[in-house]
Design an enzyme around this catalytic site. Structure first.
Site, PDB file in Angstrom:
ATOM      1  N   ASP A 199       4.524  -0.681  -4.691  1.00 23.14           N
ATOM      2  CA  ASP A 199       3.261   0.004  -4.927  1.00 23.14           C
ATOM      3  C   ASP A 199       3.452   0.892  -6.158  1.00 23.14           C
ATOM      4  OD1 ASP A 199       0.730   0.956  -4.827  1.00 23.14           O
ATOM      5  OD2 ASP A 199       0.752   1.491  -2.715  1.00 23.14           O
TER       6      ASP A 199
HETATM    7  C1  BGC Z   1      -2.309   2.022  -4.085  1.00 23.07           C
HETATM    8  C2  BGC Z   1      -2.423   0.522  -4.005  1.00 23.07           C
HETATM    9  C3  BGC Z   1      -2.977  -0.040  -5.291  1.00 23.07           C
HETATM   10  C4  BGC Z   1      -2.100   0.406  -6.424  1.00 23.07           C
HETATM   11  C5  BGC Z   1      -2.504  -0.141  -7.777  1.00 23.07           C
HETATM   12  C6  BGC Z   1      -1.629   2.476  -5.354  1.00 23.07           C
HETATM   13  O1  BGC Z   1      -1.705   3.852  -5.524  1.00 23.07           O
HETATM   14  O2  BGC Z   1      -1.612   2.492  -2.961  1.00 23.07           O
HETATM   15  O3  BGC Z   1      -3.225   0.164  -2.903  1.00 23.07           O
HETATM   16  O4  BGC Z   1      -3.082  -1.427  -5.199  1.00 23.07           O
HETATM   17  O5  BGC Z   1      -2.122   1.815  -6.498  1.00 23.07           O
HETATM   18  O6  BGC Z   1      -3.644   0.443  -8.255  1.00 23.07           O
END
Ligand code: BGC
Length: 704
Positions: free
Chosen positions: A260
């Site tokens: 993530d």
């Molecule tokens: C979130 C994800 C997301 C990623 C990319 C993160 O902060 O937890 O769900 O896909 O950012 O934007």
């Protein structure tokens, strides 16, 4: 191994593991992105070795980024473009918790289809969706992005979304690949505080949390994103139990793993790595392929390989998976795949797409209360009051490209019936004069709730009242003597004991681009509401976590007639939620009778047929979702008091009765052991069929 591997230098291979934002490739790096470039310690060479891009907003931008990249890159391996397309790209659909309320996978499929077509025209190849995280704590802001508290419902919705995105293959324009997230159990954050510790038993993990991610992979998700939390005190992003044992050994998946946002680097804060070199080592050894938004691999992996700490095979396996994905998407045939300004103009926010969004919204709202005031007469005079009366900020969180300027507000769609409108959000702001004006109306319509930004990532709350006492607007009923219909906008279950007293109460969540139209449809009876709650609504915060599929305990409380003192209950509140899982009203009146099992003794390899008659005792045609739960009464481990195993949403004409039949097989009755092995045990089972987890008919049978 992918054949292109041999053409790449070690540096270039490592580059494939790096995912960064698009501006790195098209801005003057020295001036425009000095901050980010400095923070990531990336030089131009490393940037132009990167394998993928996070977030892109238009076909023009994608084409510019890809062209700049290919011009400078030696190997000419195109960038892969990924983005968060969560409940629509520009045509926005209901937020996932609302979509789950429809209990209609066809709608989830169409949301994903439309999203894929629109996103693909901007040159997006992968979406970070669906989110398959089980969520049982409404304090957690990301409940809005989830499909609720039930493993089976989440799995069904997740599967439908994946199939909608990928459709007839990710190579074709108009289809995109899916990255299921957040692996694993991100929704179990302690106290509902985002990013907090998760501490779960293996049995809970396997039975409740993991099945939906697995279902997404089986349905065709080619990527899986790790979660921010720990599992067994090891951050999921470097957790080899998850990334190797479960994913590769038990599930035989070759999905690309991706961190993530910044979560690989964050293992330093978790306290399991001292520096970025150790971060890179732990990531690679655990099986993390792509590093999103941090640069441990880009800056340290080469040394780790050179000094033998990390084997080249691990690197090759990761890069090979990424190259296979690029090939499967068709990037080597066309690096600009999908991106087309002309197509974007033609299809984005098209009439068809908005209609699909409206169909989903119509079925995603949930009627919680109705004393008969709804549906309203066509010529009713309405006083529209509250934060959402004029607002167009109604599409919900995680809709980056959702237009807040385009979509109709309630005031606009209800204009023919309005005699008074006010967006005051608090009762004390009303003066006498206004109250006299409100008296001209036949009904007060309250449009209140959380803002779009009070749920979502990093938006946890410790108390769940309707913010800023907006529910006190209900006092206008006493002041004016007019009935009140409340429409609630929110991203999570709230405490509704006050609003429950409204003459009618509509749970509207955030329904997307066509929200106001769907609400109007239900208010006037053009649509018969059919949504049901995919998550329990607590009476107070102290009950949390509260979910229908809990274990029984050794001293279960049996309800108001149970006067035992030493039972599992509170002194100050019922054990039951205010609104249970599956609850939702209709303008039709449904009755359940004649539950029949094909046998009361069933062999393991036989199918059990379960049927029930559902009568629509009203004149109004309506859709009803019939829910089937099981309970394994005596097993080698304690099992939930109810588990949803099937549901069917059916249209039942007025004054008609339909016989609904379900088939159950041994896979529907089994469970996971601590080892991850799935078994079905002989013994007595209870079948419950009904309209909600609290309202059903029941029969037992023996599995022999
Ligand atoms: C979130 C994800 C997301 C990623 C990319 C993160 O902060 O937890 O769900 O896909 O950012 O934007």
């Amino acid at each position: 191994m992918n054949k292109r591997l041999s053409e790449l230098t070690t540096k270039e291979k490592i580059g494939q593991l790096l995912q960064i934002a698009p501006f790195f490739f098209i801005k003057d790096l020295k001036i425009e992105v000095a901050g980010p470039v400095r923070d990531l310690h990336l030089d131009e060479e490393k940037i132009f070795h990167a394998g993928s891009v996070l977030g892109i907003g238009s076909p023009e931008e994608m084409i510019a980024v890809q062209s700049a990249y290919l011009k400078k890159s030696r190997h000419k391996i195109p960038l892969l473009f990924m983005a968060d397309v969560i409940h629509g790209y520009k045509t926005i659909f209901p937020v996932p918790i609302a979509m789950a309320s429809s209990f209609n996978e066809k709608l989830a499929f169409s949301c994903a289809r439309v999203s894929a077509m629109e996103a693909s025209s901007s040159g997006i190849h992968v979406t970070f969706s669906p989110m398959a995280d089980l969520s049982r704590d409404p304090r957690w802001g990301r409940v809005v992005e989830s499909f609720g508290e039930d493993p089976y419902l989440i799995a069904q919705m997740t599967e439908a979304m994946v199939k909608g995105y990928t459709n007839d293959g990710i190579k074709k324009d108009g289809n995109i690949a899916s990255c299921v997230k957040h692996f694993a159990a991100y929704g179990a954050a302690e106290a509902g505080r985002d990013y907090n510790t998760v501490d779960l038993s293996r049995v809970s993990l396997y039975n409740d949390y993991l099945p939906a991610y697995k279902k997404a992979l089986d349905a065709g998700s080619r990527l899986i994103m790790t979660s921010f939390n720990t599992i067994d005190r090891v951050p999921a992003t470097v957790n080899s139990f998850l990334l190797r044992k479960v994913l590769r050994e038990q599930w035989h998946s070759d999905a690309v793993t991706i961190s993530d946002y910044d979560s690989l680097k964050q293992i330093i804060s978790h306290g399991v790595a001292a520096d970025m070199e150790e971060v890179a080592k732990r990531g690679m050894i655990a099986g993390l392929d792509i590093e999103m938004a941090s640069s441990a691999y880009a800056n340290h992996l080469e040394d780790l390989i050179d000094n033998g700490t990390v084997s080249t095979t691990l690197l090759d396996e990761a890069v090979s998976r990424i190259l296979d994905l690029k090939e499967a998407i068709g990037l080597f045939d066309n690096p600009f795949k999908g991106a087309s300004s002309a197509l974007e103009k033609e299809i984005v926010l098209s009439k068809e797409h908005l209609e699909a969004s409206l169909l989903a919204a119509n079925e995603s709202l949930v009627l919680l209360e109705n004393d008969g005031i709804l549906p309203l007469h066509k010529n009713v005079k309405i006083a529209l009051i509250g934060r959402y009366s004029k607002s167009r900020s109604i599409v919900g969180p995680w809709s980056w490209h959702g237009r807040r300027d385009l979509h109709d507000s309630l005031e606009e769609v209800l204009s023919d019936n309005l005699v008074f409108v006010s967006d005051k959000a608090n009762i004390i702001d009303f003066d006498l004069l206004e109250n006299e004006q409100i008296k001209k109306a036949d009904v007060i319509l309250l449009a209140i709730g959380e803002t779009e930004w009070q749920s979502g990532e990093a938006h946890s709350r410790s108390e769940l009242s309707v913010p800023n006492n907006q529910d006190e607007l209900l006092k206008l009923r006493e002041i004016t003597g007019k009935p009140v219909v409340s429409v609630l906008y929110n991203g999570r279950p709230l405490l509704l004991e006050n609003l429950q007293k409204s003459n009618a109460l509509i749970e509207a969540w955030f329904l997307g681009s066509m929200a106001s139209h769907a609400i109007k449809n239900v208010l006037f009876g053009d649509i018969n509401p059919s949504g049901k709650l995919p998550i329990s609504f607590p009476r107070n915060v102290g009950q949390i976590p509260i979910y229908y599929n809990h274990l029984n305990t050794g001293r279960p409380y049996l309800g108001p007639n149970d006067h035992n003192e030493y039972v599992s209950r509170y002194l100050d509140v019922e054990n039951t939620p205010l609104y249970p899982f599956g609850y939702g009203l209709s303008y039709s009146t449904f009755g359940y009778k004649n539950l029949v099992l094909s046998d009361n003794k069933v062999k393991k390899d036989e199918t059990l047929f379960v049927s029930v008659d559902v009568e629509n005792a009203s004149k109004v045609d309506g859709q009803e979702t019939v829910l089937l739960f099981i309970r394994d009464l005596f097993a080698s481990i304690s099992r939930p008091v109810q588990e949803l195993k099937k549901y069917k949403k059916v249209l039942i004409k007025g004054n008609m009765t339909e016989t609904i039949t379900f088939e159950l097989k041994k896979e529907d009755l089994g469970f996971y052991l601590e080892s991850g092995e799935f078994i079905t045990e002989k013994g007595r089972y209870q079948i419950m069929v009904g309209r909600s987890s609290a309202d059903y008919l029941s029969l037992d049978f023996d599995l022999i």
